[in-house]
Design a protein around this motif. Structure first.
Motif, short mmCIF file in Angstrom:
data_model
loop_
_atom_site.label_atom_id
_atom_site.label_comp_id
_atom_site.label_asym_id
_atom_site.label_seq_id
_atom_site.Cartn_x
_atom_site.Cartn_y
_atom_site.Cartn_z
N PHE A 1 0.84 -1.20 0.00
CA PHE A 1 0.00 0.00 0.00
C PHE A 1 0.87 1.25 0.00
O PHE A 1 1.84 1.35 0.77
CB PHE A 1 -0.90 0.00 1.23
CG PHE A 1 -1.73 1.26 1.38
CD1 PHE A 1 -2.66 1.58 0.41
CD2 PHE A 1 -1.58 2.09 2.46
CE1 PHE A 1 -3.43 2.72 0.52
CE2 PHE A 1 -2.36 3.24 2.59
CZ PHE A 1 -3.28 3.56 1.62
N ARG A 2 0.55 2.19 -0.87
CA ARG A 2 1.22 3.49 -0.91
C ARG A 2 2.73 3.33 -0.99
O ARG A 2 3.47 3.74 -0.10
CB ARG A 2 0.82 4.35 0.30
CG ARG A 2 -0.64 4.76 0.26
CD ARG A 2 -1.02 5.63 1.44
NE ARG A 2 -2.41 6.06 1.32
CZ ARG A 2 -2.80 7.20 0.76
NH1 ARG A 2 -1.92 8.03 0.29
NH2 ARG A 2 -4.08 7.50 0.69
N ASN A 3 3.18 2.71 -2.07
CA ASN A 3 4.60 2.43 -2.20
C ASN A 3 5.39 3.56 -2.85
O ASN A 3 6.56 3.42 -3.13
CB ASN A 3 4.82 1.12 -2.96
CG ASN A 3 4.10 1.09 -4.30
OD1 ASN A 3 3.73 2.13 -4.82
ND2 ASN A 3 3.90 -0.10 -4.84
N LYS B 1 -1.71 11.57 -4.30
CA LYS B 1 -1.59 10.19 -4.76
C LYS B 1 -2.97 9.58 -4.94
O LYS B 1 -3.88 9.82 -4.14
CB LYS B 1 -0.78 9.36 -3.77
CG LYS B 1 0.70 9.71 -3.73
CD LYS B 1 1.48 8.75 -2.85
CE LYS B 1 1.08 8.89 -1.39
NZ LYS B 1 1.89 8.01 -0.52
N ASP C 1 -4.61 5.97 -5.02
CA ASP C 1 -4.46 4.54 -4.76
C ASP C 1 -5.80 3.87 -4.98
O ASP C 1 -6.83 4.36 -4.52
CB ASP C 1 -4.02 4.29 -3.32
CG ASP C 1 -2.65 4.86 -3.02
OD1 ASP C 1 -1.66 4.28 -3.49
OD2 ASP C 1 -2.58 5.87 -2.31
N GLN D 1 -7.73 0.07 -4.62
CA GLN D 1 -7.65 -1.29 -4.10
C GLN D 1 -8.90 -2.05 -4.49
O GLN D 1 -10.03 -1.56 -4.33
CB GLN D 1 -7.52 -1.28 -2.57
CG GLN D 1 -7.31 -2.66 -1.95
CD GLN D 1 -7.20 -2.62 -0.44
OE1 GLN D 1 -7.65 -1.68 0.21
NE2 GLN D 1 -6.59 -3.64 0.14
N GLN E 1 -8.65 6.06 -3.17
CA GLN E 1 -8.11 7.03 -2.23
C GLN E 1 -7.29 8.07 -2.98
O GLN E 1 -6.34 7.72 -3.69
CB GLN E 1 -7.24 6.34 -1.19
CG GLN E 1 -8.02 5.34 -0.35
CD GLN E 1 -7.16 4.69 0.71
OE1 GLN E 1 -6.95 5.25 1.77
NE2 GLN E 1 -6.65 3.51 0.41
N TYR E 2 -7.66 9.32 -2.83
CA TYR E 2 -7.04 10.42 -3.57
C TYR E 2 -6.62 11.48 -2.56
O TYR E 2 -7.46 12.22 -2.05
CB TYR E 2 -8.05 10.97 -4.57
CG TYR E 2 -7.54 12.11 -5.43
CD1 TYR E 2 -6.32 12.02 -6.10
CD2 TYR E 2 -8.28 13.27 -5.58
CE1 TYR E 2 -5.86 13.05 -6.89
CE2 TYR E 2 -7.84 14.30 -6.39
CZ TYR E 2 -6.62 14.19 -7.04
OH TYR E 2 -6.16 15.21 -7.83
N SER F 1 -11.58 9.96 -0.11
CA SER F 1 -11.81 8.64 -0.67
C SER F 1 -13.29 8.39 -0.90
O SER F 1 -14.15 8.97 -0.23
CB SER F 1 -11.23 7.55 0.24
OG SER F 1 -11.83 7.60 1.52
N PHE G 1 -3.68 -3.91 -4.64
CA PHE G 1 -3.63 -2.56 -5.18
C PHE G 1 -3.11 -2.64 -6.60
O PHE G 1 -2.15 -3.37 -6.88
CB PHE G 1 -2.69 -1.67 -4.35
CG PHE G 1 -3.19 -1.40 -2.96
CD1 PHE G 1 -3.90 -0.25 -2.68
CD2 PHE G 1 -2.97 -2.30 -1.94
CE1 PHE G 1 -4.37 0.00 -1.41
CE2 PHE G 1 -3.43 -2.07 -0.66
CZ PHE G 1 -4.14 -0.90 -0.38
N ASN H 1 -1.07 3.28 -8.40
CA ASN H 1 -0.51 4.16 -7.38
C ASN H 1 0.16 5.30 -8.15
O ASN H 1 1.31 5.20 -8.54
CB ASN H 1 0.48 3.40 -6.50
CG ASN H 1 0.83 4.16 -5.24
OD1 ASN H 1 1.22 5.32 -5.32
ND2 ASN H 1 0.72 3.50 -4.11
#
Length: 352
Positions: free
Chosen positions: A36-38, A50, A52, A54, A64-65, A69, A346, A349
């Motif tokens: 997550f969130r790499n 970012k 993301d 999932q 998720q922005y 979200s 995910f 990203n």
């Protein structure tokens, strides 16, 4: 044949057809990224956000922005085939939902419901009650008439008057910070088998209790969605076309938009694709996305791959997933990538 007899007949046929094994996916390339969130936080500059995404299984996705979200309707409870098809009582598995709902999902401002079948809506009322006390569920009149049995009306939004239809655009719905917006698109749900659609119908009046069988969770009007992620000037910088049910063209296609923003990602439904014509070809030829996500592909009868990690993921029954992938590959634009995500992985990203 009266309505009850017809339902029993359809149930028996469906049980017989679906009672075989789920589809093996051993030869398919699955996307299985639980990281997550790499993206390194230091790579962000002022104003960057970012995105993301999932996959939660079936039709559920968490978007998720930055700090905002939204989510499409998740399904963690997977009743057994016999209970669904006969029909026998089914109910959400509270303990399983508590375990599987991502912590990040609890902040989602909206839950977008494509249609009201049990495998899309049954877990939503409990999630809203126990984990997301301020979240608003959006969907059809049938959806609101079901969920209002346990959720206050002010937390339910009937999108009938917001929906795009054909080439005519609908109305945008914005989140509180004007960083995410979405527009429903009037669509339809493919038949389940042999051209027969089960669990169809609508509720025109509010229910006083939630349905107790799969057939009580009536489809209602099915919707697709356009989801935009916006920059500081509230202009779209990433656009997603989302479907949680296969549909006959032109149902679910993008309307004529009042901007020139292209579609970046198309999220498709694999289940029952062979029951409709020109799917997914029509949507992909229209949207020409860079990323194509193949969702609602896994077997969801008495199975949850995250909960039963020792069990391999299986494909939805009576569906040739490899054929779907080949049809996607035949029409996708040059350079586009397609993703078959495992539940809870995910698959994007981005810094926007």
């Amino acid at each position: 044949m009266d309505g009850y007899t017809l339902k029993v007949f359809f149930s028996s046929v469906m049980a017989g057809l679906l009672s075989g094994c789920a589809t093996s996916v051993d030869d398919l390339l699955l996307h299985d990224n639980l990281a997550f969130r790499n993206i390194n936080e230091q790579s962000l500059v002022s104003g960057d956000k970012k995105l993301d995404i999932q996959y939660l299984g079936v039709g559920g996705y968490l978007f998720q922005y930055g700090d905002d979200s939204i989510m499409t309707a998740p399904s963690f409870t997977n009743p057994g085939l016999i209970n669904v098809s006969l029909p026998l009582p089914i109910e959400p598995d509270h303990a399983l939902i508590d375990e599987l709902l991502p912590v990040e999902a609890k902040q989602a401002e909206f839950i977008l419901v494509g249609h009201a079948h049990y495998d899309h809506l049954m877990d939503v009322p409990y999630i809203m009650q126990q984990h997301m006390p301020t979240t608003i569920a959006v969907g059809s009149t049938t959806m609101t008439n079901i969920v209002t049995a346990v959720i206050a009306d002010e937390r339910l939004l009937d999108i009938t008057d917001y929906a795009a239809e054909g080439q005519q655009p609908g109305r945008w719905i914005y989140n509180r910070h004007n960083t995410i917006r979405f527009m429903p698109i009037k669509s339809d749900h493919a038949p389940h088998f042999m051209g027969i659609k089960v669990m169809s119908g609508t509720y025109e009046d509010a229910l006083t209790e939630l349905p107790s069988t799969a057939y009580g969770w009536k489809e209602g009007q099915t919707y697709a969605y356009v989801i935009d992620f916006l920059d500081n000037q509230q202009q779209p910088i990433y656009r997603i076309h989302y479907q949680d049910a296969a549909s006959n063209s032109p149902d679910g296609l993008m309307p004529v938009m009042n901007d020139t923003k292209a579609v970046d990602m198309t999220i498709l439904c694999v289940a029952a694709f062979h029951q409709v014509d020109d799917y997914p070809e029509a949507i992909l030829q229209q949207t020409q996305p860079n990323t194509i996500v193949l969702g609602h592909w896994e077997d969801f009868f008495n199975n949850n791959s995250f909960d039963n990690q020792n069990k391999p993921v299986k494909g939805v029954r009576m569906t040739n997933i490899d054929d779907f992938i080949q049809r996607v590959d035949a029409v996708k634009k040059v350079g586009a990538r397609s993703i078959l995500p495992t539940p809870f992985s995910f698959f994007i990203n981005h810094i926007l």
